[in-house]
Design a protein around this motif. Structure first.
Motif, short mmCIF file in Angstrom:
data_model
loop_
_atom_site.label_atom_id
_atom_site.label_comp_id
_atom_site.label_asym_id
_atom_site.label_seq_id
_atom_site.Cartn_x
_atom_site.Cartn_y
_atom_site.Cartn_z
N LEU A 207 0.83 -1.20 0.00
CA LEU A 207 0.00 0.00 0.00
C LEU A 207 0.86 1.25 0.00
O LEU A 207 1.96 1.27 0.58
CB LEU A 207 -0.95 0.00 1.21
CG LEU A 207 -1.99 -1.12 1.24
CD1 LEU A 207 -2.83 -1.03 2.50
CD2 LEU A 207 -2.88 -1.08 0.00
N ARG A 208 0.35 2.29 -0.60
CA ARG A 208 1.15 3.50 -0.82
C ARG A 208 1.12 4.44 0.37
O ARG A 208 2.15 5.02 0.72
CB ARG A 208 0.61 4.20 -2.07
CG ARG A 208 1.35 5.48 -2.47
CD ARG A 208 0.74 6.02 -3.75
NE ARG A 208 -0.71 6.18 -3.62
CZ ARG A 208 -1.56 6.17 -4.64
NH1 ARG A 208 -1.11 5.99 -5.87
NH2 ARG A 208 -2.86 6.34 -4.45
N ASP A 209 -0.02 4.61 1.01
CA ASP A 209 -0.18 5.63 2.05
C ASP A 209 -0.26 4.99 3.43
O ASP A 209 -1.04 4.06 3.66
CB ASP A 209 -1.45 6.45 1.81
CG ASP A 209 -1.43 7.17 0.47
OD1 ASP A 209 -0.34 7.62 0.06
OD2 ASP A 209 -2.50 7.27 -0.18
N HIS A 210 0.56 5.49 4.36
CA HIS A 210 0.53 5.09 5.77
C HIS A 210 0.65 3.58 5.94
O HIS A 210 -0.04 2.97 6.76
CB HIS A 210 -0.76 5.59 6.43
CG HIS A 210 -1.04 7.05 6.23
ND1 HIS A 210 -0.23 8.04 6.76
CD2 HIS A 210 -2.01 7.69 5.54
CE1 HIS A 210 -0.69 9.23 6.42
NE2 HIS A 210 -1.77 9.04 5.68
N ALA A 211 1.55 2.98 5.18
CA ALA A 211 1.70 1.52 5.24
C ALA A 211 2.16 1.07 6.63
O ALA A 211 1.75 0.00 7.11
CB ALA A 211 2.68 1.05 4.18
N GLU A 212 2.99 1.87 7.31
CA GLU A 212 3.51 1.49 8.63
C GLU A 212 2.37 1.38 9.63
O GLU A 212 2.29 0.41 10.40
CB GLU A 212 4.55 2.51 9.12
CG GLU A 212 5.85 2.51 8.34
CD GLU A 212 5.77 3.34 7.07
OE1 GLU A 212 4.68 3.93 6.82
OE2 GLU A 212 6.77 3.40 6.33
N THR A 213 1.49 2.38 9.64
CA THR A 213 0.37 2.36 10.59
C THR A 213 -0.58 1.20 10.28
O THR A 213 -1.05 0.50 11.19
CB THR A 213 -0.41 3.68 10.53
OG1 THR A 213 0.48 4.76 10.85
CG2 THR A 213 -1.57 3.68 11.50
N LYS A 214 -0.87 0.98 9.00
CA LYS A 214 -1.78 -0.10 8.62
C LYS A 214 -1.18 -1.46 8.95
O LYS A 214 -1.91 -2.39 9.33
CB LYS A 214 -2.10 0.01 7.13
CG LYS A 214 -2.95 1.24 6.80
CD LYS A 214 -3.00 1.52 5.31
CE LYS A 214 -3.76 2.83 5.04
NZ LYS A 214 -3.71 3.22 3.62
N MET A 215 0.14 -1.59 8.80
CA MET A 215 0.79 -2.84 9.17
C MET A 215 0.70 -3.07 10.67
O MET A 215 0.48 -4.19 11.15
CB MET A 215 2.26 -2.84 8.71
CG MET A 215 2.99 -4.14 8.95
SD MET A 215 2.41 -5.50 7.89
CE MET A 215 3.15 -5.04 6.32
N GLY A 216 0.88 -1.99 11.44
CA GLY A 216 0.76 -2.11 12.88
C GLY A 216 -0.64 -2.55 13.30
O GLY A 216 -0.81 -3.40 14.18
N LEU A 217 -1.66 -1.99 12.66
CA LEU A 217 -3.03 -2.36 12.98
C LEU A 217 -3.34 -3.79 12.53
O LEU A 217 -4.11 -4.51 13.19
CB LEU A 217 -4.01 -1.39 12.30
CG LEU A 217 -3.99 0.05 12.85
CD1 LEU A 217 -4.88 0.95 12.00
CD2 LEU A 217 -4.43 0.08 14.31
N LEU A 218 -2.74 -4.21 11.41
CA LEU A 218 -2.92 -5.59 10.94
C LEU A 218 -2.48 -6.58 12.01
O LEU A 218 -3.19 -7.54 12.34
CB LEU A 218 -2.15 -5.81 9.64
CG LEU A 218 -2.22 -7.23 9.05
CD1 LEU A 218 -3.59 -7.49 8.45
CD2 LEU A 218 -1.13 -7.42 7.99
N HIS A 219 -1.31 -6.31 12.57
CA HIS A 219 -0.78 -7.24 13.57
C HIS A 219 -1.35 -7.00 14.95
O HIS A 219 -1.27 -7.89 15.81
CB HIS A 219 0.74 -7.19 13.54
CG HIS A 219 1.31 -7.76 12.28
ND1 HIS A 219 1.40 -9.12 12.06
CD2 HIS A 219 1.77 -7.18 11.14
CE1 HIS A 219 1.90 -9.33 10.85
NE2 HIS A 219 2.12 -8.17 10.28
N ALA A 220 -1.92 -5.83 15.17
CA ALA A 220 -2.71 -5.64 16.39
C ALA A 220 -3.95 -6.52 16.35
O ALA A 220 -4.40 -7.03 17.38
CB ALA A 220 -3.09 -4.17 16.55
N SER A 221 -4.50 -6.72 15.15
CA SER A 221 -5.64 -7.63 15.00
C SER A 221 -5.25 -9.06 15.35
O SER A 221 -6.03 -9.79 15.97
CB SER A 221 -6.16 -7.58 13.56
OG SER A 221 -6.54 -6.28 13.19
#
Length: 480
Positions: A207-221
């Motif tokens: 993903l292009r935008d805010h990939a770090e935050t989205k990855m963090g939320l993915l693994h928070a899930s």
């Protein structure tokens, strides 16, 4: 003005599309200058009739805003589906700890076979993911039910297929069939987990935008699933029919299968990116297959081994800590909640420590987390306090939590974009084998030295993991 310029201004693709097209036109003119030695004047957009420019801008601003909103909405739906997928992965890994005291009635060595067979599944899934992703997409592959000829029986997404394999495994585990069948089901489950883990991480990393935050939320899930599972599994562990817990897991996996099919609809990775307004990733020019290119990258293997050790440490703590607390610290039947505390810390750490990662830097902060986690594990090892151990284990989970998404983000920065999905798939799939290798080592050591050997093993593995991180390149690899 030429036809190309008028065509660029007349297409109603939003302001961004117009700007991008003009940028491409600029590069074309510059290239012509360098090739022919001629000075070419870039057409002046101001010469376009005023009413044409105003009409184009009004359309771009109006329809462009709606398009962006639609893209964002679609992206949130896709992310929610992937988050549920990782919730299932966490649910699976968080189930073992509270149930292990009931399963291990057959003995430490025998019960450790479930980790061996799970390892076979993880490695198989990692190997299958790369060629399937390259040839069939995010991806579609053929299911040949007969084996005598290649028949297109069903086009199914890798995510959906992985979830279906987990459904099959849980259906075999719930009736408490003979132990060999129970063990074999972990191989099926491992393949399914590896496919889903690989595809989810690869997609979010691209993903292009805010990939770090989205990855963090993915693994928070993932952490959320691993937090919820022990709360339910602890209740079933006290029942005669403890294996009925897997009926709950079967329900979670069934929901996941339906969600993945409904959201991604058997589309390829690039098609899903286009749906959220992102251009497909760049393509490589090598004549070799993606699998061969990935296997030739030293960084991929370093990251894969790092993730293998990390996942092994994570699942070993969550899986064996209940047995350690009950046997060494004299904990009761409610000790399964300590495993929930560990995975709860894992989930919280992946969210609340995001600002720390950004402040210190993701590469450097991992050393800090490792040092603190090792220190706390030594405290658990040497200080015989039931309450103190429970608190320390939760903090260890919080410190270990950010490491996995940090590694995936770093992978996206140092590897070629056209190999990113396959590389992350291999790293994640191969790394899942750690959830089988280290727990099996723990069981083997416990059968000879007792479960008190858990803490020395964890400390040594955390130290080894930190050393491995030092060898991972910090800058992008130059490649053709």
């Amino acid at each position: 003005m030429g036809a190309l310029e008028l065509d660029i201004l007349s297409k109603p693709n939003g302001m961004n599309a117009s700007v991008q097209n003009l940028s491409r036109l600029n590069r074309v003119y510059n290239q012509n200058d360098s090739n022919h030695g001629e000075i070419t004047q870039i057409p002046d957009v101001r010469k376009v009739p005023q009413n044409a420019v105003e009409s184009t801008l009004e359309h771009d601003l109006g329809s462009g805003g709606k398009a962006i909103s639609q893209y964002k909405g679609r992206e949130y739906i896709q992310l929610a589906a992937l988050y549920w997928c990782m919730f299932l992965a966490g649910w699976n890994d968080g189930s073992t700890g509270p149930l292990l005291p009931r399963i291990q009635e057959v003995g430490y060595i025998i019960v450790s076979l479930i980790f061996v067979f799970a390892c076979v599944g993880f490695i198989s899934g990692a190997c299958l993911n790369v060629p399937f992703s390259e040839k069939l997409g995010f991806g579609k592959f053929w299911v040949n039910r007969y084996g005598t000829s290649v028949i297109n029986m069903n086009r199914a997404a890798l995510l959906s297929t992985g979830s279906f394999l987990q459904q099959t495994a849980y259906a075999l585990q719930a009736p408490q069939l003979p132990f060999p069948v129970f063990v074999m089901s972990f191989t099926i489950n491992g393949i399914g987990l590896a496919l889903q883990d690989a595809q989810s991480n690869g997609f979010v990393a691209s993903l292009r935008d805010h990939a770090e935050t989205k990855m963090g939320l993915l693994h928070a899930s993932y952490g959320a699933g691993a937090l919820c599972a022990p709360l339910v599994a602890t209740q079933f562990a006290q029942m005669n029919h403890w294996s009925f817990y897997y009926l709950v897991s079967l329900s979670v996996a069934t929901i996941n299968t339906v969600v993945q099919i409904a959201v991604f609809r058997f589309k390829t990775h690039d098609d899903c990116l286009v749906e959220i307004g992102q251009e497909p990733g760049e393509k490589g020019t090598s004549e070799h297959s993606h699998f061969r290119q990935i296997m030739a990258l030293k960084s991929v293997h370093l990251l894969a081994v790092f993730i293998l050790v990390y996942v092994g440490v994570e699942v070993t703590v969550g899986g064996w800590i209940v047995t350690f607390i009950q046997t060494v610290r004299g904990g009761g039947s409610k000790s399964g909640y300590i495993s929930a505390g560990f995975f709860g810390g894992l989930m919280i750490g992946r969210i609340v420590l995001l600002w720390v990662n950004q402040k210190i830097g993701e590469r450097r902060v991992l050393y800090l987390y490792s040092a603190l986690a090792i220190g706390l594990e030594i405290v658990i090892w040497l200080v015989p306090s039931l309450i103190g151990d429970g608190v320390a284990i939760a903090i260890v989970g919080m410190l270990l939590g950010p490491m996995y998404p940090i590694t995936m983000n770093h992978t996206g920065r140092i590897l070629p974009r056209w190999l990113l999905t396959g590389s992350i798939g291999w790293i994640a799939g191969f790394g899942q084998a750690g959830s089988a290798v280290l727990p099996f080592m723990t069981g083997a050591l416990a059968s000879k030295f007792g479960i008190k050997s858990l803490q020395p093993l964890l400390v040594s593995m955390m130290a080894f993991m930190t050393i491995l991180w030092a060898f991972v390149p910090g800058a992008p690899r130059k490649t053709d």
